[in-house]
Scaffold this motif. Structure first.
Motif, PDB file in Angstrom:
ATOM      1  N   LYS A 139     -82.767 -13.013  66.362  1.00  0.00           N
ATOM      2  CA  LYS A 139     -83.587 -13.061  65.110  1.00  0.00           C
ATOM      3  C   LYS A 139     -84.889 -12.235  65.287  1.00  0.00           C
ATOM      4  O   LYS A 139     -85.367 -11.886  64.139  1.00  0.00           O
ATOM      5  N   ASN A 140     -85.312 -11.856  66.280  1.00  0.00           N
ATOM      6  CA  ASN A 140     -86.688 -10.610  66.381  1.00  0.00           C
ATOM      7  C   ASN A 140     -86.131  -9.760  67.340  1.00  0.00           C
ATOM      8  O   ASN A 140     -85.996  -9.726  68.354  1.00  0.00           O
ATOM      9  N   PRO A 141     -86.009  -8.496  66.628  1.00  0.00           N
ATOM     10  CA  PRO A 141     -85.552  -7.370  67.264  1.00  0.00           C
ATOM     11  C   PRO A 141     -86.854  -6.686  67.893  1.00  0.00           C
ATOM     12  O   PRO A 141     -87.971  -7.273  68.058  1.00  0.00           O
ATOM     13  N   LYS A 142     -86.896  -5.668  68.589  1.00  0.00           N
ATOM     14  CA  LYS A 142     -87.966  -5.021  69.220  1.00  0.00           C
ATOM     15  C   LYS A 142     -89.149  -4.641  68.300  1.00  0.00           C
ATOM     16  O   LYS A 142     -88.680  -4.293  67.084  1.00  0.00           O
ATOM     17  N   PRO A 143     -90.483  -4.889  68.602  1.00  0.00           N
ATOM     18  CA  PRO A 143     -90.933  -5.110  69.796  1.00  0.00           C
ATOM     19  C   PRO A 143     -90.727  -6.624  70.654  1.00  0.00           C
ATOM     20  O   PRO A 143     -91.316  -6.365  71.960  1.00  0.00           O
ATOM     21  N   ALA A 144     -90.172  -7.343  69.866  1.00  0.00           N
ATOM     22  CA  ALA A 144     -90.111  -8.751  70.764  1.00  0.00           C
ATOM     23  C   ALA A 144     -89.031  -8.366  72.037  1.00  0.00           C
ATOM     24  O   ALA A 144     -88.136  -7.622  71.973  1.00  0.00           O
ATOM     25  N   PRO A 145     -89.017  -9.451  72.932  1.00  0.00           N
ATOM     26  CA  PRO A 145     -88.061  -8.992  74.137  1.00  0.00           C
ATOM     27  C   PRO A 145     -86.761  -9.614  73.823  1.00  0.00           C
ATOM     28  O   PRO A 145     -86.158  -9.449  74.679  1.00  0.00           O
ATOM     29  N   ASP A 146     -86.372 -10.212  72.611  1.00  0.00           N
ATOM     30  CA  ASP A 146     -85.340 -11.048  72.353  1.00  0.00           C
ATOM     31  C   ASP A 146     -83.935 -10.063  72.642  1.00  0.00           C
ATOM     32  O   ASP A 146     -83.040 -10.583  73.337  1.00  0.00           O
ATOM     33  N   LEU A 147     -83.885  -9.070  72.227  1.00  0.00           N
ATOM     34  CA  LEU A 147     -82.763  -8.257  72.013  1.00  0.00           C
ATOM     35  C   LEU A 147     -82.526  -7.870  73.605  1.00  0.00           C
ATOM     36  O   LEU A 147     -81.192  -7.759  74.002  1.00  0.00           O
ATOM     37  N   LEU A 149     -83.408  -9.231  76.329  1.00  0.00           N
ATOM     38  CA  LEU A 149     -82.948 -10.610  77.192  1.00  0.00           C
ATOM     39  C   LEU A 149     -81.450 -10.663  76.800  1.00  0.00           C
ATOM     40  O   LEU A 149     -80.827 -11.391  77.806  1.00  0.00           O
ATOM     41  N   HIS A 150     -81.110 -10.498  75.456  1.00  0.00           N
ATOM     42  CA  HIS A 150     -79.766 -10.721  75.097  1.00  0.00           C
ATOM     43  C   HIS A 150     -78.742 -10.217  75.767  1.00  0.00           C
ATOM     44  O   HIS A 150     -77.889 -10.444  76.372  1.00  0.00           O
ATOM     45  N   CYS A 151     -79.078  -8.724  75.820  1.00  0.00           N
ATOM     46  CA  CYS A 151     -78.405  -7.861  76.833  1.00  0.00           C
ATOM     47  C   CYS A 151     -78.201  -8.323  78.098  1.00  0.00           C
ATOM     48  O   CYS A 151     -76.968  -8.515  78.807  1.00  0.00           O
ATOM     49  N   ALA A 152     -79.319  -8.715  78.865  1.00  0.00           N
ATOM     50  CA  ALA A 152     -79.145  -9.229  80.311  1.00  0.00           C
ATOM     51  C   ALA A 152     -78.406 -10.490  80.311  1.00  0.00           C
ATOM     52  O   ALA A 152     -77.597 -10.674  81.246  1.00  0.00           O
ATOM     53  N   ALA A 153     -78.725 -11.549  79.279  1.00  0.00           N
ATOM     54  CA  ALA A 153     -77.737 -12.689  79.478  1.00  0.00           C
ATOM     55  C   ALA A 153     -76.361 -12.347  79.377  1.00  0.00           C
ATOM     56  O   ALA A 153     -75.591 -13.077  80.081  1.00  0.00           O
ATOM     57  N   GLN A 154     -75.784 -11.264  78.421  1.00  0.00           N
ATOM     58  CA  GLN A 154     -74.491 -11.020  78.262  1.00  0.00           C
ATOM     59  C   GLN A 154     -73.809 -10.408  79.700  1.00  0.00           C
ATOM     60  O   GLN A 154     -72.609 -10.877  79.753  1.00  0.00           O
ATOM     61  N   HIS A 155     -74.595  -9.772  80.413  1.00  0.00           N
ATOM     62  CA  HIS A 155     -74.349  -9.488  81.553  1.00  0.00           C
ATOM     63  C   HIS A 155     -74.600 -10.222  82.769  1.00  0.00           C
ATOM     64  O   HIS A 155     -74.109  -9.914  83.933  1.00  0.00           O
ATOM     65  N   HIS A 170     -91.985   0.818  70.629  1.00  0.00           N
ATOM     66  CA  HIS A 170     -91.440  -0.643  70.394  1.00  0.00           C
ATOM     67  C   HIS A 170     -90.515  -1.248  71.449  1.00  0.00           C
ATOM     68  O   HIS A 170     -90.710  -2.250  72.008  1.00  0.00           O
ATOM     69  N   GLY A 171     -89.570  -0.167  72.014  1.00  0.00           N
ATOM     70  CA  GLY A 171     -88.651  -0.673  72.950  1.00  0.00           C
ATOM     71  C   GLY A 171     -89.567  -0.782  74.305  1.00  0.00           C
ATOM     72  O   GLY A 171     -88.958  -1.561  75.268  1.00  0.00           O
ATOM     73  N   ILE A 172     -90.490   0.148  74.552  1.00  0.00           N
ATOM     74  CA  ILE A 172     -91.194   0.110  75.775  1.00  0.00           C
ATOM     75  C   ILE A 172     -91.913  -1.299  75.986  1.00  0.00           C
ATOM     76  O   ILE A 172     -91.824  -1.916  76.703  1.00  0.00           O
ATOM     77  N   SER A 173     -92.678  -1.623  74.909  1.00  0.00           N
ATOM     78  CA  SER A 173     -93.098  -2.863  74.753  1.00  0.00           C
ATOM     79  C   SER A 173     -92.346  -4.145  74.838  1.00  0.00           C
ATOM     80  O   SER A 173     -92.538  -4.932  75.666  1.00  0.00           O
ATOM     81  N   ALA A 174     -91.105  -4.174  74.235  1.00  0.00           N
ATOM     82  CA  ALA A 174     -90.152  -5.059  74.732  1.00  0.00           C
ATOM     83  C   ALA A 174     -89.545  -5.343  76.044  1.00  0.00           C
ATOM     84  O   ALA A 174     -89.560  -6.465  76.656  1.00  0.00           O
ATOM     85  N   ALA A 175     -89.540  -4.120  76.800  1.00  0.00           N
ATOM     86  CA  ALA A 175     -89.049  -4.052  78.223  1.00  0.00           C
ATOM     87  C   ALA A 175     -90.437  -4.732  78.840  1.00  0.00           C
ATOM     88  O   ALA A 175     -89.997  -5.505  79.870  1.00  0.00           O
TER      89      ALA A 175
END
Length: 233
Positions: A139-147, A149-155, A170-175
């Motif tokens: 639902k919320n791409p970077k800079p939100a952490p959702d994407l 966290l989705h990657c980590a959950a898939q693995h 944006h990506g650094i803030s998300a991390a």
């Protein structure tokens, strides 16, 4: 000190593939046809790293774009044609990704369709698919952490055992928000000024200028590489 790394997440545009100049040029052309006078450099400076949803909103709110769907449909057509002819991986990245001996994923603010038609045209795809996720995966791409966290959950990997590599704040803030190790990436040919300062301000713990520096940083953080694959890649 982070946990032993189990997952490395890569941004796509400007980290894995040299797509940002092509994207900026073709979007500038599409906007100019709609009487929005932004040069390729203007587009590159203002929009790189943002999701298409945000770019659309900015074009409407700040530049008065009205026929947004038609303009962006025209852009996609010319962009994908340019990808088919001119798109290349970033120097050294196919070798780095192929030889990296941890789980790998992609978290991009590009849409999944675009990822398939850009990254999917390169040798990188076979090392990363199916764990390639675009902005429309959450639902919320970077800079939100959702994407991320989705990657980590898939693995099935904890965020604190994950590294995120991005050339955008944006990506650094998300991390940072996801509790991952943030590594800033700088393309030495990127014309945008003050990239290291901007990425550090967003929270980057390390800065890599090109693939070889990135390889050394990942080693320092505890990642393993197949050196035979590196030598013969």
């Amino acid at each position: 000190m982070m946990h032993k790394p189990e997952l490395v997440i890569f941004d796509c545009d400007g980290v894995l593939i040299d797509s940002e100049i092509l994207s900026s040029r073709t979007l500038s052309e599409a906007l100019r046809r709609a009487n929005v006078d932004l040069s390729p450099m203007d587009v590159h400076l203002h929009f790189t790293g943002k999701s298409e949803r945000d770019i659309r909103r900015i074009c409407e709110d700040e530049y008065g774009l009205t026929d947004t769907d038609a303009v962006f449909s025209s852009w996609h057509e010319t962009l994908y044609e340019a990808f088919a002819v001119d798109l290349m991986p970033m120097d050294g990245m196919p070798d780095l990704v192929r030889s990296l001996q941890v789980k790998k994923s992609v978290a991009s603010n590009s849409r999944n369709e675009r990822l398939l038609l850009s990254l999917g045209r390169t040798v990188l795809w076979e090392s990363l698919a199916p764990h390639v996720y675009g902005a429309d995966s959450v639902k919320n791409p970077k800079p939100a952490p959702d994407l991320l966290l989705h990657c980590a959950a898939q693995h099935k990997v904890k965020p604190e055992a994950s590294i995120m590599i991005d050339d955008s704040p944006h990506g650094i803030s998300a991390a940072v928000a996801a509790g991952m190790m943030p590594v800033g990436f700088i393309d030495l040919n990127d014309p945008r000024p003050n990239r290291e300062i901007i990425l550090r301000k967003a929270g980057a713990a390390h800065i890599a200028k090109g693939a070889e520096e990135l390889r050394e940083i990942l080693r320092i953080l505890g990642c393993r590489f197949d050196e035979a694959e590196h030598l013969h890649g």
